[in-house]
Design an enzyme around this catalytic site. Structure first.
Site, PDB file in Angstrom:
ATOM      1  N   LYS A   1      47.475  55.976  98.991  1.00  0.00           N
ATOM      2  CA  LYS A   1      47.292  55.533 100.374  1.00  0.00           C
ATOM      3  C   LYS A   1      46.106  56.254 101.002  1.00  0.00           C
ATOM      4  CE  LYS A   1      52.121  54.518 101.563  1.00  0.00           C
ATOM      5  NZ  LYS A   1      51.930  53.078 101.785  1.00  0.00           N
TER       6      LYS A   1
ATOM      7  N   ARG B   1      60.764  48.620  96.254  1.00  0.00           N
ATOM      8  CA  ARG B   1      61.499  47.557  95.553  1.00  0.00           C
ATOM      9  C   ARG B   1      61.877  48.001  94.143  1.00  0.00           C
ATOM     10  NH1 ARG B   1      56.483  43.605  96.470  1.00  0.00           N
ATOM     11  NH2 ARG B   1      56.284  44.992  98.267  1.00  0.00           N
TER      12      ARG B   1
END
Ligand code: BES
Ligand code: MN
Ligand code: ZN
Length: 500
Positions: A282, A356
């Site tokens: 990120k 996920r």
């Protein structure tokens, strides 16, 4: 804080501070009218002079009001009478709490809980008053240094008594008080866990917290470590954890108060204690906020605490998939293909879509170990959900319309709202992979929906719902405790439905 309910006349209350509401356009509430009469029209004169217009969030503290027994009177603005609703009701209590905390008052009598709110009963009003006040009074000082912490003045305010006009609703009010106290305790726990920085809140620390919770309530725990995960074949959860020195944990908490043979309600939370993105790193700006990426897991703790404190007659299982997502020599790489616990292969095209991955193994584990009545997962899953809904509503996805409806209703009741997004098969196409059974990302479009669609591949046989709480688990730099209120209310409603 301790909360009580009683009945009595406002002018007769012996307290450090009496709280009453005032509408806009000089309309006094019943309480304010009683004080006005007792004080020979003091309130009317103050309003006439323009010292308080009655707008929401306005307050005015009065001292030495003649003709009454309270030391102080706190007037709280309620807005226009015809606009007064559930949201304004909560705001009034939050405003009162803020003003009370700023005084030296040790106790208060709060007369705002008898304001009528359309469609809501006394239980709701007391529940929501407590939740709103506790939400406002929450502080997180655990990370301040010794000296700074010693210098903090402990809160003076100790007791709040809600005053009701009649005895008719007293029993319901007591019940609401218990619910509000439990929901607030659940929120506090979730906020404490989420606010705690990643170096103080690792997957191992979270597992320890589960054991603490189990000591205090009738909850049992089961903790799966890396070795157990490897043995079972949790390839997705392990792939996420591979880039960190911190070992992952699958934390299972079980609260069993239902009738014999009752299928459990299962809550599953994303517990990424820090999300640096992994090799798909990120950007630095705001990365500190990724300590909140275990907000879903924190809400599992909070919901269990609330249910246990209320001794709800349900069978509840909480599962937290805890891991840290960092880049390292050992880390999973874009293009790597892993095998999930359910047996599918997944091409990891972006290591930052890690939520996920940990969740799909947790969801598969749940199905191998339980026959759930229903499963709800909570996850700070996608930035795209924030783009869609901002910071007001959780994104809700479900393959079971009645479950979606019940969750939406619970959220409305407690002012912790969700908004449903589609889970149509059309979106599955975006998850196609050139190499594996499917990919872990679905491109730029409909990011929150493709993330939910990924999870749906693991929950086809369940009555399942997913809450994307990326925009709601924290705002600014502070955890909100959401969606603990929604979950707690859902469980309260669920228990009531079962009882018939
Ligand atoms: N934890 C983030 C989602 C997130 C981002 C929550 C910002 C709150 C604020 C999640 O793990 C993530 O990185 N998601 C990616 C998915 C993408 C790579 C498909 C995202 O949203 O950018
Ligand atoms: Mn991520
Ligand atoms: Zn994440």
């Amino acid at each position: 804080m301790q909360y009580f309910v009683k009945t009595g006349k406002p002018e007769a209350q012996r307290t450090s501070c009496l709280v009453v509401g005032v509408f806009e356009a000089h309309r006094l509430t019943d309480n304010a009218q009683a004080l006005d009469a007792a004080s020979d029209g003091l309130l009317s004169r103050l309003l006439q002079r323009g010292d308080l217009t009655g707008k929401p969030k306005q307050t005015l503290m009065l001292h030495n009001v003649p003709g009454i027994h309270a030391e102080r009177v706190l007037l709280v603005g309620l807005g226009k009478p015809d606009e007064f609703d559930a949201a304004r009701y909560r705001t009034a209590h939050a405003t009162a709490a803020r003003a009370l905390a700023a005084t030296g008052a040790a106790d208060a009598v709060n007369g705002l809980a008898e304001l009528p709110v359309a469609g809501r009963d006394a239980a709701w009003k007391l529940q929501q008053a407590v939740v709103a006040m506790e939400d406002t009074l929450y502080r997180f000082d655990a990370m301040r240094g010794k000296t700074a912490r010693a210098a903090l003045t402990p809160p003076k305010l100790q007791r709040i008594t809600f005053n009701l006009a009649g005895r008719r609703t007293l029993a319901a009010a007591e019940q609401g008080l218990a619910q509000g106290t439990a929901i607030a305790a659940g929120c506090r726990l979730a906020r404490d866990l989420a606010n705690t920085p990643a170096n103080h809140c690792t997957p191992t620390d979270l597992a320890t917290q589960a054991e603490h919770l189990a000591q205090d309530y009738s909850i049992t725990t089961r903790i799966l470590d890396e070795k157990a995960m490897r043995k079972l074949g949790m390839g997705a959860l392990l792939a996420v954890a591979a880039g960190s020195r911190q070992p992952p944990r699958l934390i299972v908490m079980e609260y069993r108060h239902g009738a014999r043979g009752q299928k459990p309600v299962v809550l599953v939370g994303k517990g990424i204690t820090f999300d640096a993105g992994g090799i798909s790193l990120k950007p630095p700006a705001g990365m500190d906020e990724m300590k909140f990426d275990m907000g879903g897991g924190a809400s599992v703790f909070g919901a269990l605490l609330a249910a246990a404190q209320l001794e709800l007659p349900i069978h509840l299982v909480g599962v937290v998939a805890a891991a840290e997502n960092l880049p390292d020599g050992n880390a999973v790489k874009p293009g790597d293909v892993i095998t999930t616990l359910a047996g599918h292969t997944v091409e990891i095209l972006n290591t930052d879509a890690e939520g996920r991955l940990v969740l799909c193994d947790a969801l598969a584990w749940v199905q191998k170990n339980y026959t759930p009545e229903l499963v709800v997962d909570m996850a700070t899953l996608t930035g795209a959900c924030i783009v869609a809904l901002g910071h007001h509503a959780h994104g809700l996805f479900s393959n079971t319309p009645e479950l979606a409806r019940d969750l939406l209703t619970a959220g409305d009741t407690v002012g912790d709202r969700a908004w449903q997004l589609p889970l149509w098969e059309d979106y599955q196409e975006q998850l196609k992979s050139e190499f594996a059974d499917f990919a872990n990302v679905g491109g730029r479009d409909a990011g929150a929906i493709t993330a939910a669609s990924f999870l749906h591949r693991f929950t086809r046989k369940l009555r399942w719902a997913h809450l994307d709480i990326a925009g709601t688990a924290w705002t600014g730099k502070a955890a909100t405790g959401r969606p603990v209120p929604l979950l707690a209310q859902f469980l309260i409603d669920h228990a009531a439905r079962r009882a018939g």
